[in-house]
Design a protein around this motif. Sequence first.
Motif, PDB file in Angstrom:
ATOM      1  N   ALA A   1     -23.705  23.799  11.579  1.00  0.00           N
ATOM      2  CA  ALA A   1     -24.988  23.869  10.880  1.00  0.00           C
ATOM      3  C   ALA A   1     -25.627  25.248  10.984  1.00  0.00           C
ATOM      4  O   ALA A   1     -26.463  25.607  10.157  1.00  0.00           O
ATOM      5  CB  ALA A   1     -25.939  22.801  11.415  1.00  0.00           C
ATOM      6  N   GLU A   2     -25.237  26.031  11.979  1.00  0.00           N
ATOM      7  CA  GLU A   2     -25.810  27.365  12.179  1.00  0.00           C
ATOM      8  C   GLU A   2     -25.132  28.433  11.332  1.00  0.00           C
ATOM      9  O   GLU A   2     -25.650  29.540  11.209  1.00  0.00           O
ATOM     10  CB  GLU A   2     -25.688  27.760  13.663  1.00  0.00           C
ATOM     11  N   LEU A   3     -23.965  28.119  10.767  1.00  0.00           N
ATOM     12  CA  LEU A   3     -23.200  29.122  10.031  1.00  0.00           C
ATOM     13  C   LEU A   3     -23.849  29.450   8.693  1.00  0.00           C
ATOM     14  O   LEU A   3     -24.383  28.574   8.024  1.00  0.00           O
ATOM     15  CB  LEU A   3     -21.767  28.627   9.787  1.00  0.00           C
ATOM     16  N   ASP A   4     -23.758  30.731   8.313  1.00  0.00           N
ATOM     17  CA  ASP A   4     -24.208  31.089   6.965  1.00  0.00           C
ATOM     18  C   ASP A   4     -23.127  30.670   5.982  1.00  0.00           C
ATOM     19  O   ASP A   4     -22.056  30.203   6.375  1.00  0.00           O
ATOM     20  CB  ASP A   4     -24.538  32.584   6.866  1.00  0.00           C
ATOM     21  N   GLY A   5     -23.398  30.824   4.707  1.00  0.00           N
ATOM     22  CA  GLY A   5     -22.481  30.364   3.665  1.00  0.00           C
ATOM     23  C   GLY A   5     -21.081  30.938   3.780  1.00  0.00           C
ATOM     24  O   GLY A   5     -20.088  30.222   3.678  1.00  0.00           O
ATOM     25  N   ALA A   6     -20.980  32.250   4.003  1.00  0.00           N
ATOM     26  CA  ALA A   6     -19.660  32.888   4.078  1.00  0.00           C
ATOM     27  C   ALA A   6     -18.872  32.386   5.282  1.00  0.00           C
ATOM     28  O   ALA A   6     -17.673  32.093   5.182  1.00  0.00           O
ATOM     29  CB  ALA A   6     -19.809  34.407   4.128  1.00  0.00           C
ATOM     30  N   ALA A   7     -19.543  32.274   6.425  1.00  0.00           N
ATOM     31  CA  ALA A   7     -18.865  31.795   7.635  1.00  0.00           C
ATOM     32  C   ALA A   7     -18.456  30.335   7.477  1.00  0.00           C
ATOM     33  O   ALA A   7     -17.369  29.937   7.905  1.00  0.00           O
ATOM     34  CB  ALA A   7     -19.769  31.978   8.846  1.00  0.00           C
ATOM     35  N   LEU A   8     -19.322  29.541   6.852  1.00  0.00           N
ATOM     36  CA  LEU A   8     -18.974  28.135   6.609  1.00  0.00           C
ATOM     37  C   LEU A   8     -17.779  28.045   5.670  1.00  0.00           C
ATOM     38  O   LEU A   8     -16.874  27.234   5.882  1.00  0.00           O
ATOM     39  CB  LEU A   8     -20.169  27.375   6.026  1.00  0.00           C
ATOM     40  N   GLY A   9     -17.746  28.891   4.657  1.00  0.00           N
ATOM     41  CA  GLY A   9     -16.610  28.913   3.740  1.00  0.00           C
ATOM     42  C   GLY A   9     -15.308  29.232   4.454  1.00  0.00           C
ATOM     43  O   GLY A   9     -14.283  28.587   4.223  1.00  0.00           O
ATOM     44  N   ARG A  10     -15.344  30.207   5.338  1.00  0.00           N
ATOM     45  CA  ARG A  10     -14.137  30.552   6.115  1.00  0.00           C
ATOM     46  C   ARG A  10     -13.716  29.385   6.994  1.00  0.00           C
ATOM     47  O   ARG A  10     -12.527  29.073   7.116  1.00  0.00           O
ATOM     48  CB  ARG A  10     -14.378  31.807   6.954  1.00  0.00           C
ATOM     49  N   ALA A  11     -14.699  28.731   7.614  1.00  0.00           N
ATOM     50  CA  ALA A  11     -14.402  27.590   8.486  1.00  0.00           C
ATOM     51  C   ALA A  11     -13.780  26.446   7.697  1.00  0.00           C
ATOM     52  O   ALA A  11     -12.800  25.832   8.139  1.00  0.00           O
ATOM     53  CB  ALA A  11     -15.677  27.132   9.189  1.00  0.00           C
ATOM     54  N   VAL A  12     -14.332  26.160   6.520  1.00  0.00           N
ATOM     55  CA  VAL A  12     -13.791  25.075   5.692  1.00  0.00           C
ATOM     56  C   VAL A  12     -12.363  25.405   5.268  1.00  0.00           C
ATOM     57  O   VAL A  12     -11.475  24.550   5.319  1.00  0.00           O
ATOM     58  CB  VAL A  12     -14.691  24.801   4.464  1.00  0.00           C
ATOM     59  N   ARG A  13     -12.122  26.626   4.874  1.00  0.00           N
ATOM     60  CA  ARG A  13     -10.757  27.017   4.464  1.00  0.00           C
ATOM     61  C   ARG A  13      -9.771  26.889   5.631  1.00  0.00           C
ATOM     62  O   ARG A  13      -8.643  26.440   5.452  1.00  0.00           O
ATOM     63  CB  ARG A  13     -10.763  28.424   3.899  1.00  0.00           C
ATOM     64  N   GLU A  14     -10.209  27.278   6.810  1.00  0.00           N
ATOM     65  CA  GLU A  14      -9.351  27.162   7.996  1.00  0.00           C
ATOM     66  C   GLU A  14      -9.056  25.697   8.295  1.00  0.00           C
ATOM     67  O   GLU A  14      -7.915  25.323   8.589  1.00  0.00           O
ATOM     68  CB  GLU A  14     -10.054  27.836   9.181  1.00  0.00           C
TER      69      GLU A  14
ATOM     70  N   GLU B   1     -19.849  16.887  11.680  1.00  0.00           N
ATOM     71  CA  GLU B   1     -20.932  17.856  11.573  1.00  0.00           C
ATOM     72  C   GLU B   1     -21.257  18.193  10.119  1.00  0.00           C
ATOM     73  O   GLU B   1     -22.426  18.378   9.774  1.00  0.00           O
ATOM     74  CB  GLU B   1     -20.597  19.124  12.359  1.00  0.00           C
ATOM     75  N   LEU B   2     -20.248  18.274   9.276  1.00  0.00           N
ATOM     76  CA  LEU B   2     -20.527  18.488   7.855  1.00  0.00           C
ATOM     77  C   LEU B   2     -21.359  17.348   7.293  1.00  0.00           C
ATOM     78  O   LEU B   2     -22.280  17.566   6.511  1.00  0.00           O
ATOM     79  CB  LEU B   2     -19.229  18.613   7.050  1.00  0.00           C
ATOM     80  N   ASN B   3     -21.032  16.145   7.696  1.00  0.00           N
ATOM     81  CA  ASN B   3     -21.774  14.980   7.209  1.00  0.00           C
ATOM     82  C   ASN B   3     -23.217  14.968   7.701  1.00  0.00           C
ATOM     83  O   ASN B   3     -24.092  14.413   7.044  1.00  0.00           O
ATOM     84  CB  ASN B   3     -21.073  13.679   7.612  1.00  0.00           C
ATOM     85  N   ARG B   4     -23.472  15.569   8.866  1.00  0.00           N
ATOM     86  CA  ARG B   4     -24.835  15.601   9.406  1.00  0.00           C
ATOM     87  C   ARG B   4     -25.677  16.733   8.823  1.00  0.00           C
ATOM     88  O   ARG B   4     -26.895  16.719   8.949  1.00  0.00           O
ATOM     89  CB  ARG B   4     -24.790  15.733  10.921  1.00  0.00           C
TER      90      ARG B   4
END
Length: 163
Positions: free
Chosen positions: A59-72, A124-127
């Motif tokens: 939840a603390e990640l910005d959009g770019a970091a969240l995008g990298r995390a989702v891709r990983e 966490e994505l769901n929350r």
Amino acid sequence: MRKSDPTAKAGKKLEPRTPPAWHLGDLYSGPADPALEADLTAAARKARSLRRRLEGRLAELDGAALGRAVREFERLDETLARVMSYAQLLFAADQAAPGVAGFYQTMSERTTDISSEVLFFELELNRMGERRLARQIALLGLANVHCGDGCVTRQGHAQRLDG
């Protein structure tokens, strides 16, 4: 009175159907393929890394970091899906072959163990707030991301699941 043979057709007996045969070499060359073990080992390492770096922090990640995390996360999920697809197809093709059932069970257990390391990710994505997550997903153009009970993306557009 003689009963008719339901497998007879025009005086010929039909042979029992053979199970489908898949060319599984595109996935792995066999249950002992070193690439299979390498994929499982790498997936376990990546899952532990994801958990260590991101658990409790999505939840603390910005959009770019969240995008990298989702891709990983998606790459990890694809590897586990490839392993289980191989095991399931091998099992479906010949359940009676020596070792096939055991191999399937072992792959199921190993992929489940690896998946349990990253269960936090989907939770966490769901929350996360639906609007925030949908906005970040749309901005990044992420496809096929499901966020909670409310949205999915298709070609970067957030949509309601329930209407």
